[in-house]
Design an enzyme around this catalytic site. Structure first.
Site, PDB file in Angstrom:
ATOM      1  N   HIS A  21       0.839  -1.195   0.000  1.00 53.78           N
ATOM      2  CA  HIS A  21       0.000   0.000   0.000  1.00 53.78           C
ATOM      3  C   HIS A  21       0.880   1.253   0.000  1.00 53.78           C
ATOM      4  O   HIS A  21       0.683   2.161  -0.823  1.00 53.78           O
ATOM      5  CB  HIS A  21      -0.913  -0.006   1.229  1.00 53.78           C
ATOM      6  CG  HIS A  21      -1.716   1.248   1.397  1.00 53.78           C
ATOM      7  ND1 HIS A  21      -3.018   1.362   0.994  1.00 53.78           N
ATOM      8  CD2 HIS A  21      -1.391   2.463   1.931  1.00 53.78           C
ATOM      9  CE1 HIS A  21      -3.477   2.579   1.261  1.00 53.78           C
ATOM     10  NE2 HIS A  21      -2.500   3.268   1.832  1.00 53.78           N
ATOM     11  N   GLU A  22       1.840   1.290   0.912  1.00 56.47           N
ATOM     12  CA  GLU A  22       2.731   2.449   0.993  1.00 56.47           C
ATOM     13  C   GLU A  22       3.634   2.540  -0.230  1.00 56.47           C
ATOM     14  O   GLU A  22       3.981   3.632  -0.668  1.00 56.47           O
ATOM     15  CB  GLU A  22       3.577   2.385   2.278  1.00 56.47           C
ATOM     16  CG  GLU A  22       2.774   2.415   3.564  1.00 56.47           C
ATOM     17  CD  GLU A  22       1.828   3.609   3.648  1.00 56.47           C
ATOM     18  OE1 GLU A  22       2.146   4.679   3.083  1.00 56.47           O
ATOM     19  OE2 GLU A  22       0.757   3.477   4.274  1.00 56.47           O
ATOM     20  N   HIS A  25       1.933   4.604  -2.891  1.00 57.83           N
ATOM     21  CA  HIS A  25       2.150   6.041  -2.701  1.00 57.83           C
ATOM     22  C   HIS A  25       3.573   6.427  -3.120  1.00 57.83           C
ATOM     23  O   HIS A  25       3.786   7.422  -3.826  1.00 57.83           O
ATOM     24  CB  HIS A  25       1.960   6.416  -1.228  1.00 57.83           C
ATOM     25  CG  HIS A  25       0.562   6.262  -0.722  1.00 57.83           C
ATOM     26  ND1 HIS A  25      -0.536   6.800  -1.352  1.00 57.83           N
ATOM     27  CD2 HIS A  25       0.083   5.641   0.383  1.00 57.83           C
ATOM     28  CE1 HIS A  25      -1.635   6.524  -0.660  1.00 57.83           C
ATOM     29  NE2 HIS A  25      -1.276   5.818   0.391  1.00 57.83           N
TER      30      HIS A  25
END
Length: 458
Positions: A21-22, A25
């Site tokens: 998920h990170e 980003h």
């Protein structure tokens, strides 16, 4: 030891999902020309990590493993050198900001789709979607669904497995309406179907809360016909203490005739801490006993009854008519993985709406403790269950992060959409007020979820 294994299972399942998920980003920020300062798995104090000599990015593992973050160069968080202003996040076009913020949840959707794709491509022998049993006084019984007919659709949606049936029914949780069940009978032409309307009332709530969707609806797959004869007893169980003996045949529980072992266990499980009248056949004579099932909790905190009686072991043979081999090719598997991801995402959002409207209880909300226990349980079952659990959690992370709450990714996307329309960002005061409200909401939901988790332990 159990606690450590549960913690390890949670880390093994959640860790990669948070990291990816990170990474979503992180990678989109770098592609958009934004300078990344820190990439962290977890919050709080740094446990260990390294700093890239080439980029200067601080990669770290932090103490609190309940998420992660990517820190970018931003004038709102510190002074930025003039020659680096073009690298600051706050100086980017709103569309770039939206892309960076949305990349995390999108990555979780991609993970869910990929994992479901692998699972769909894995051939499996399953129980055919033929109705094996209809429970009395349930929606299925009211609709008079015939045993032996094959379920082909729920509410107009095609289903091919009992898992799919379970998900479709679970999506009706809390509702009062008719559920459409389309069946295909072997006695009819191969393509002939008939649709039944089964009425549900506050489905899976009230006395049915804690039961799975199939049991609540009263429509079960084939189950082995095991004679209700006691084969063994736990020395400290309620059955042994209250007179049940090895060799006893259970003939009735609370005026309900018992013809097989599974029917007996279902009544026992559904009546924890309730005194039940048992009729058993012992040495040709009928004997009446009163037994109170001990109240237990399963891994999800649902109450169930247990008396400490086991059936004698016997070989179970599934009739060919109730077997089905499920095989999908790569292309069909991909289509189905997208369909399942969409279905579960819609069901998740719908369930949140039902909780907020009071249609279903807030006690259905689960937190990190329940997630950890489910992860541990999946490792106890199979690698397929581990992947399925990871896919479901990844999907939940995607949906939750897209909620329009300011502290979450979805809230930031709303800010940047407003900036895109207005041509300038909202004032710092308005943004900070929104973030504070978001933090309060998130903290409230977290306290409620953890409280629910703890209540399930006792």
């Amino acid at each position: 030891m159990t606690f450590l294994l549960t913690l390890l299972a949670a880390i093994l399942v959640l860790g990669p999902l948070i990291a990816l998920h990170e990474w979503g980003h992180y990678i989109v920020a770098r592609l958009c020309g934004v300078k990344v300062l820190t990439y962290s798995i977890g919050f709080g104090p740094k446990l260990f990590g390294w700093t890239s000599k080439k980029s200067g990015i601080d990669y770290r593992i932090s103490a609190l493993p309940l998420g992660g973050y990517v820190k970018m160069l931003d004038e709102r968080e510190g002074e930025v050198a003039k020659d680096e202003l073009h690298l600051a996040f706050n100086r980017q076009h709103p569309l770039k900001k939206i892309a960076i913020v949305a990349a995390g949840p999108i990555m979780n959707f991609v993970i869910a789709i990929a994992l479901f794709w692998v699972l769909f491509m894995t051939p499996s022998e399953q129980l055919a979607t033929k109705i094996g049993q209809v429970l009395p006084d349930t929606p299925a019984a009211i609709a008079q669904l015939p045993v032996g007919d094959k379920i082909v659709a729920i509410d107009g949606h095609e289903v091919q497995t009992w898992e799919g049936i379970n998900y479709r029914l679970a999506g009706r949780m809390g509702e009062t309406d008719n559920v459409s069940i389309t069946l295909q009978s072997e006695s009819q032409a191969s393509n002939a179907t008939k649709t039944y309307q089964a009425p549900v009332k506050t489905f899976m709530q009230g006395t049915s809360q804690g039961k799975d969707a199939l049991t609540s609806f009263g429509m079960l797959p084939w189950q082995p016909d095991i004679e209700p004869i006691v084969g063994d007893l736990s020395a400290d169980g309620a059955a042994s203490r209250q007179g049940l003996k090895v060799g006893d045949r259970i003939t009735a529980i609370h005026d309900t005739e018992i013809k097989d072992w599974i029917s007996a266990t279902r009544i026992i499980r559904d009546n924890p801490e309730t005194l039940l009248n048992f009729m058993v056949l012992r040495d040709g004579k009928s004997v009446q006993l009163q037994i109170m099932p001990q109240g237990k909790k399963d891994n999800l905190g649902n109450d169930f009854g247990q008396i400490g009686a086991m059936v004698a072991q016997s070989e179970i043979v599934i009739p060919d008519a109730y077997k089905a081999t499920v095989v999908y090719g790569p292309g069909e598997s991909l289509v189905k993985s997208f369909e399942k991801t969409e279905q579960l995402a819609v069901m998740t959002v719908s369930s949140m709406g039902k909780m907020l409207s009071g249609m279903i209880g807030l006690d259905n909300l689960s937190g990190p403790i329940t997630i950890a226990k489910v992860a541990k349980q999946s490792f106890d079952i199979s690698w397929q269950m581990v992947l399925s659990t990871a896919a479901l959690i990844s999907l939940s992370l995607a949906v939750l992060n897209l909620l329009p709450i300011p502290v979450l990714d979805g809230g930031h996307i709303v800010y940047y959409l407003i900036e895109l329309i207005r041509g300038k960002p909202l004032s710092e005061g308005i943004q900070m007020a929104g973030l504070n409200i978001g933090l309060l909401l998130l903290a409230g939901f977290m306290v409620l979820a953890i409280g629910n988790d703890i209540s399930r332990l006792f």
